[in-house]
Design an enzyme around this catalytic site. Structure first.
Site, PDB file in Angstrom:
ATOM      1  N   ASP A 275       0.865  -1.165   0.000  1.00  0.00           N
ATOM      2  CA  ASP A 275       0.000   0.000   0.000  1.00  0.00           C
ATOM      3  C   ASP A 275       0.914   1.231   0.000  1.00  0.00           C
ATOM      4  O   ASP A 275       2.111   1.142   0.272  1.00  0.00           O
ATOM      5  CB  ASP A 275      -0.944  -0.008   1.215  1.00  0.00           C
TER       6      ASP A 275
HETATM    7  C1  BGC Z   1      -5.051   3.244   0.154  1.00  0.00           C
HETATM    8  C2  BGC Z   1      -5.087   2.266  -0.994  1.00  0.00           C
HETATM    9  C3  BGC Z   1      -4.984   3.031  -2.289  1.00  0.00           C
HETATM   10  C4  BGC Z   1      -3.702   3.834  -2.283  1.00  0.00           C
HETATM   11  C5  BGC Z   1      -3.468   4.619  -3.560  1.00  0.00           C
HETATM   12  C6  BGC Z   1      -3.871   4.173   0.077  1.00  0.00           C
HETATM   13  O1  BGC Z   1      -3.984   5.199   1.018  1.00  0.00           O
HETATM   14  O2  BGC Z   1      -5.034   2.540   1.376  1.00  0.00           O
HETATM   15  O3  BGC Z   1      -6.270   1.512  -0.952  1.00  0.00           O
HETATM   16  O4  BGC Z   1      -5.037   2.162  -3.376  1.00  0.00           O
HETATM   17  O5  BGC Z   1      -3.755   4.754  -1.199  1.00  0.00           O
HETATM   18  O6  BGC Z   1      -4.366   5.673  -3.676  1.00  0.00           O
END
Ligand code: BGC
Length: 714
Positions: A275
């Site tokens: 993530d």
């Molecule tokens: C989230 C993810 C997301 C990523 C990119 C993160 O803060 O937890 O689910 O895909 O950001 O935007």
């Protein structure tokens, strides 16, 4: 009218310094047609993805490998949230990653805003969620995205979880089936899907530091199955490891859940990306099982190259990670086809607009309907209340899943349009309770729209409706007996006013067609058939995770002391009456289940039903006077010695029935439906014994019951 799947199988058992980027990486290689197959043998489509990846890896320099193992920031092209440059020398396509749980995210324009995932899940219609995945995949592909960051598939453990709306619900089998159907839909349209957030991502309050303390049996029985099914049945290309720790170790460097669960147990041949900002180390992550750092190169750029040159990470280990990344890219055909899409493209269509409406209609749950107040007679005068009913419709959740809606039809607009000249429609935003009461008195029916603002990054402090919305409902209901509350929420809320109102509808975050969909349900153009995918509690104290140690945790530790008793399992195990149970939802017609027959299944390898163990047959009848759909839910109760919750959803089917019609339903329960995870043996076992099979229309309305002996009958 959509076709429902009548047969739904049970869950199958089964910082460094910046790396200098060579000029050749600058190319954003979209079309990767083979120039010369002799010099690029990996372009031979008749080879398997693994063979092709192995051939390519042999040709890659260390720098070329390192580039594939992390995103670049800032992104050199317009749009997207993650980017891995392509390689013109070798024909490797660039990876363009975009969020997309309810539509293309990251600020994209000219896309469709679909209802939240919790809404489509509430349809309990695997065909519908498969199409939802197709629409998402199609729009992402046309926007140039080849890796779609979604779906979010974590089991909802904490009802206050800020990302509840992004996921499907509180049951592992249910989430697993939803995930598989959505992933297949997305990947059928071009992009690789990314199931997230792996694993024990069940809160936002302390998400960058939280440590989920959870035993192995609970992990394997509750939190892992959606991922297991996504890999084994959904053939998902990537997983996103989560911010949180599981049992002391960050998810993105956790050898047990990455190497152990994914590789050793399931032979997962796709890749794990972190993530955004969830990578915490170089060597620990590489050896723990993380293939790719997102969104930048702090750990997987220069530090990784240095670790390889020093011999701390072997080239063979690096190659395994590269193979994990390349295999799904080959399998998905990204080397072999061009992708003309781009971020500026207008990907909307009338079909997608009407699909968004259909999902909202199919995902809206009728929770209470005293004296059949609904559907509304065409001539009733109506008063609409609440900001969400008027100028500020609450059509979507926040955070990385947020979408720039092309338009939103407000409930007031939708109801006015549907009412036409036949009925007067008044409106009050509810900011002045006296004015609201006056308006409520002036109409035959009062419809109060209330909402929550749920978002990634924040849990709700509690399950109360924020602000003065409870007071607004009470003020309206006090003067109008025909008050209906419409919830535009992403998860459960408390309803202190429940006895004072005549009707309650959960419309979730319904997407761009909000007002049209709710009007169709209110007036009965659509007969509601959705069911709750999670329990609604009666009070703040009566929830499975009411203790501070459980959520948000104490000293950074969140203890999963409820173990298997997540969601309805806890309500049943503790004899606690929920306000509305898992699986519950009303219709404008009525149904009856009958003639339950449970018998050992014939194993038929031809039909692909070889893993079926027990066949469940029953009839479902529409006993009312209008067409509708019912969700037949089959739960298994295990012998007490197995130490399982009282009964657990194992299989379900949605059946469309004309008034008076009866249809037979035949479902298969597989081995897993009767198994438990034995933590001392570290595998699944099916203890001999007498098992109960319940069939019904909610987890608390199991009208049919039978027993089957497992073991002796093998
Ligand atoms: C989230 C993810 C997301 C990523 C990119 C993160 O803060 O937890 O689910 O895909 O950001 O935007």
């Amino acid at each position: 009218m959509r076709r429902f799947m009548h047969l739904v199988g049970c869950l199958l058992i089964g910082a460094g310094a910046l790396l200098s980027v060579p000029a050749l990486w600058a190319a954003d290689v979209i079309s990767t047609a083979a120039k010369d197959q002799a010099s690029r043998p990996w372009m031979n489509k008749s080879l398997s993805p693994v063979q092709r990846a192995n051939l390519l890896i042999k040709e890659m320099t260390l720098d070329e490998k390192i580039v594939m193992m992390h995103g670049v920031s800032p992104i050199p092209v317009k749009g997207y949230v993650g980017y891995v440059p392509g390689n013109a020398r070798l024909g490797i396509p660039a990876l363009r990653l975009a969020d997309g749980r309810a539509g293309v995210g990251n600020g994209a324009r000219d896309i469709t805003l679909l209802p939240a995932p919790i809404a489509v899940a509430s349809s309990w219609d695997l065909g519908l969620i498969n199409e939802y995945g197709k629409v998402l995949g199609q729009e992402q592909w046309a926007k140039g995205t080849n890796v779609e960051l979604g779906p979010t598939i974590d089991v909802v453990r904490v009802p206050e979880w800020g990302r509840t709306f992004e996921s499907y619900g509180e049951d592992p089998t249910f989430n697993a089936q939803m995930a598989v159907a959505e992933i297949k839909g997305i990947q059928s349209q071009g992009p690789i899907a990314d199931a997230n957030m792996y694993m024990t991502m069940n809160q936002e309050s302390n998400r960058f530091k939280e440590d989920s303390i959870v035993d192995e049996r609970t992990l394997r029985e509750i939190y892992f199955p959606p991922y297991e099914a996504s890999i084994l049945d959904g053939h998902v290309g990537t997983l996103m490891c989560a911010y949180v720790k599981t049992n002391g170790i960050y998810s993105c460097e956790n050898p047990e859940i990455l190497n152990g669960f994914l590789r050793k147990l399931l032979n997962f041949d796709g890749w794990v990306m972190s993530d955004w900002g969830a990578t915490h180390s170089t060597i620990g992550s590489v050896t723990g099982g993380l293939d790719q750092q997102m969104p930048d190169d702090t750990f997987y750029g220069a530090p990784l190259k240095a670790a390889v040159l020093k011999g701390d990470v072997s080239v063979a280990a690096l190659d395994e990670h590269i193979r994990d990344i390349l295999v799904p890219i080959f399998r998905q055909g990204l080397f072999d086809k061009s992708q003309p899409g781009n971020w500026e493209a207008n990907v909307r269509s009338p079909e997608h607009d009407s699909f968004s409406r259909e999902v909202a209609e199919q995902g809206t749950i009728l929770l209470k309907n005293d004296k059949n107040l609904l559907p509304l007679p065409a001539k009733s005068s109506i008063a609409v209340f609440g900001t969400a009913g008027g100028k500020e419709p609450k059509a979507e959740g926040g955070g990385s899943s947020a979408v720039v809606a092309p338009y939103i039809v407000s409930p007031l607009e939708g109801i006015r349009k549907r009412a036409g000249a036949l009925a007067q429609v008044l409106y009050a935003d509810g900011s002045d309770l006296n004015a609201a009461a006056k308006t409520a008195r002036a109409a035959e029916v009062a419809i109060v729209f209330v909402h929550t603002d749920e978002t990634e990054g924040d849990d709700r402090p509690n399950l109360k409706l924020p602000g003065a919305q409870d007071q607004l409902i009470a003020a309206v209901a006090a003067v109008n007996k025909k008050t209906i509350v419409v919830l535009d929420t992403g998860g459960p809320v408390l309803m202190p006013w429940i006895d004072a109102v005549a009707g309650v509808i959960e419309a979730w975050y319904p997407g761009q067609e909000d007002g049209n969909a709710i009007a169709a349900v209110l007036y009965g153009d659509v007969n509601p058939s959705a069911k709750l995918p999670l329990s609604f509690p009666r009070s703040a104290a009566e929830i499975p995770t009411a203790q501070l140690e459980q959520w948000p945790g104490v000293n950074g530790l969140s203890t999963y002391s409820e173990k298997l008793n997540v969601g309805y399992r806890w309500y049943d195990a503790t004899n606690t009456q929920p306000l509305f149970p898992f699986g519950f939802g009303l219709s404008y017609t009525t149904f009856k289940l009958s003639n339950l027959v449970v018998a050992p299944a014939k194993l038929d390898t031809q039909s692909g039903l070889a893993r079926g163990r027990v066949r469940v047959k029953l009839n479902v009848t529409n006993t009312g006077s209008r067409e509708g759909a019912e969700v037949v839910q089959v739960y298994v109760g295990q012998p007490a010695k197995n130490g399982e919750p009282p009964h657990q959803l194992r299989v379900f089917a949605k059946v469309q029935l004309k008034a008076g019609e009866t249809k037979p339903v035949s479902l298969l329960l597989d081995d897993r439906a009767f198994s438990i995870f034995d933590a001392s043996l570290h595998h699944w076992i099916t203890p001999d014994g007498s098992y109960e099979v319940f069939a019904g229309t909610s987890s608390r309305d199991l009208t049919l019951h039978a027993r089957i002996a497992i073991g002796q009958t093998r």
